[in-house]
Scaffold this active site. Structure first.
Site, PDB file in Angstrom:
ATOM      1  N   GLU A 129      -1.519   2.871  -7.242  1.00 26.17           N
ATOM      2  CA  GLU A 129      -0.382   3.768  -7.389  1.00 26.17           C
ATOM      3  C   GLU A 129      -0.188   4.702  -6.192  1.00 26.17           C
ATOM      4  O   GLU A 129      -0.461   5.901  -6.243  1.00 26.17           O
ATOM      5  CB  GLU A 129      -0.500   4.561  -8.700  1.00 26.17           C
ATOM      6  CG  GLU A 129      -0.504   3.660  -9.921  1.00 26.17           C
ATOM      7  CD  GLU A 129      -0.361   4.382 -11.243  1.00 26.17           C
ATOM      8  OE1 GLU A 129      -0.046   3.712 -12.235  1.00 26.17           O
ATOM      9  OE2 GLU A 129      -0.559   5.622 -11.279  1.00 26.17           O
TER      10      GLU A 129
ATOM     11  N   GLU B 215      -1.106  -2.478 -15.098  1.00 22.70           N
ATOM     12  CA  GLU B 215      -1.253  -1.444 -16.130  1.00 22.70           C
ATOM     13  C   GLU B 215      -0.001  -1.431 -16.982  1.00 22.70           C
ATOM     14  O   GLU B 215       1.111  -1.505 -16.464  1.00 22.70           O
ATOM     15  CB  GLU B 215      -1.440  -0.041 -15.538  1.00 22.70           C
ATOM     16  CG  GLU B 215      -2.784   0.253 -14.950  1.00 22.70           C
ATOM     17  CD  GLU B 215      -2.906   1.695 -14.456  1.00 22.70           C
ATOM     18  OE1 GLU B 215      -2.202   2.583 -14.993  1.00 22.70           O
ATOM     19  OE2 GLU B 215      -3.688   1.925 -13.519  1.00 22.70           O
TER      20      GLU B 215
END
Length: 440
Positions: free
Chosen positions: A167, A351
């Protein structure tokens, strides 16, 4: 129950669960050095009740039982992360205990038939490197390359896949512009430099691993579907700008060797000198790309400083985080990512999951809302595959309830309930639903 079946997905499709080191391991164990999240949590007002990851789920000692839960649940893979501060407490010097831990963890996965899917960096920057400017300092690309060689020199031969950084947007923007995560800065120049340096570090890491002969290398991009609050040109532009600096900036750098024009116009004066010269490293070829997806954002313009917009509350059902449940965004991101950036490169959902206000009654956690969330998003993955997108796997977030960063231990994302006083693990209804689906 989950309405999908393993047979609904292509042959060889991989189902796994994901965690991150600082959120579960217990940072006080095994000679780990101080990480910037320890410092962030020690600053009043940053984290609920000033909670940190010193104990977390004590996965450091409980990993055999935790891996048993993955095996017993029928999962194929475990997406875990390595702690830079555990392996190199000052960011530069090796801690043998840290390497030994990841060695044991890797062997334990393989003993249970689990594919080890490593993420090198999930936000655990050693404090000693933060003291030297952290992600604002161009030298971090070399430091991260060195860490890559140390940890992959020990466990790389047994990895199914390796991702560099988890991320990018959170590492750079959330942490240096919004100040919500460590190091908690709110500085536009620091943000611009972190945005570039995190990609330079990623590319440097890929180059180092290629030099070691490692393969199946990728990166993990978090994405949040951006929509205008209305049909006005101002709202449409607000959503497009949000999409550029949140969703497109990092994947465009990695796969196209360019940054979106809107972002360059706004932040280019703050980028490091000769930043364009780094794209040869930043865009090092990848074997796969990961998409982390949770929700959407609805954007409205305002007359404040750049980026001149804000998010407004939407009408859809929300998770415990206050995030709208919008599974269509996952399908659309997978389709768009393949069409505009990655082409035939395999995609993974690395995710996807929800925080829920779970309660235990007579030893049972009936998290039906989480099962509904998984059902909807697995359906979105199937829709993307039906459109020809090469999605190869799905990693549920998360295996365990854990330390949810600035929100401490209040928000529960796990398929397994953790009592943070006793550290007892209790599989929830969602874990049992996956177990039934995966035929364990």
């Amino acid at each position: 129950m989950l309405i999908h079946k393993r047979s609904d997905f292509p042959k060889g499709f991989v189902f796994g669960a994901a965690t991150s080191a600082y959120q579960i391991e217990g940072h006080k164990h095994g000679g780990a050095g101080r990480a910037m999240w320890d410092d962030f949590a020690a600053t009043p007002g940053n984290v609920i009740r000033a909670e940190d990851g010193a104990t977390a789920c004590d996965h450091y000692h409980h990993y055999p039982a935790d891996l048993d839960l993955l095996k017993e649940g029928g999962f194929d893979a475990y997406r875990f992360s390595t702690s830079w501060a555990r392996v190199m407490p000052d960011g530069r010097t090796v801690n043998p205990e840290g390497l030994d831990f990841y060695d044991r963890l890797t062997d334990a996965m393989l003993e249970r038939g689990l594919k080890p899917c490593a993420t090198l960096y999930h936000w655990e920057l050693p404090s000693a490197l933060a003291d030297r400017g952290g992600w604002r300092n161009r030298d971090i690309a070399g430091w991260f390359g060195d860490f890559t060689e140390i940890i992959m020199g020990r466990i790389g031969d047994r990895m199914h896949s390796v991702a560099t950084i988890n991320e990018f947007w959170c590492v750079a923007f959330l942490s240096h512009f919004l100040g919500h995560h460590a190091p908690g800065l709110r500085d536009i120049r620091a943000t611009a430099r972190a945005m570039h340096h995190v990609l330079l570090a990623h590319g440097t890491s890929i180059e180092r691993m290629r030099g070691m002969g490692l393969g199946n290398l990728g990166a993990v991009f978090n994405m949040e579907w951006a929509m205008p609050a209305d049909d006005s040109p101002e709202a449409v532009e607000a959503a497009a700008l949000y999409d550029d600096y949140y969703n497109r900036f990092y994947i465009s750098g990695a796969f196209k060797g360019t940054y979106p024009a809107r972002v360059v116009e706004a932040l280019g004066q703050h980028f490091p000198d000769r930043w364009q010269d780094d794209f040869g490293t930043i865009s090092a070829p990848l074997d796969w790309a990961g998409v982390n997806y949770y929700t959407r954002s609805i954007l409205a313009p305002n007359d404040g400083p750049w980026p001149h917009h804000h998010s407004v509350e939407g009408p859809l059902p929300k998770t415990q985080m206050g995030w709208e449940v919008y599974p269509k965004g996952l399908r659309d991101f997978l389709v768009r990512t393949a069409a505009e950036y990655t082409g035939d490169v395999p995609l993974w959902v690395t995710e996807n999951g929800m925080a829920n206000a779970d309660t235990m009654t007579d030893g049972v956690v009936q998290d039906e809302a989480r099962i509904d969330y998984f059902n909807a998003h697995l359906g979105a993955v199937r829709d993307a595959i039906a459109k020809g997108v090469p999605v190869k796997g799905y990693m549920a977030w998360s295996l365990l309830d854990n330390y949810e960063w600035a929100l401490g231990y209040e928000k529960r994302f796990g398929m397994v309930h953790v009592d943070f006083d006793t550290l007892a693990r209790t599989p929830k209804a969602s874990w049992h639903a996956f177990r039934e689906m995966l035929g364990a």
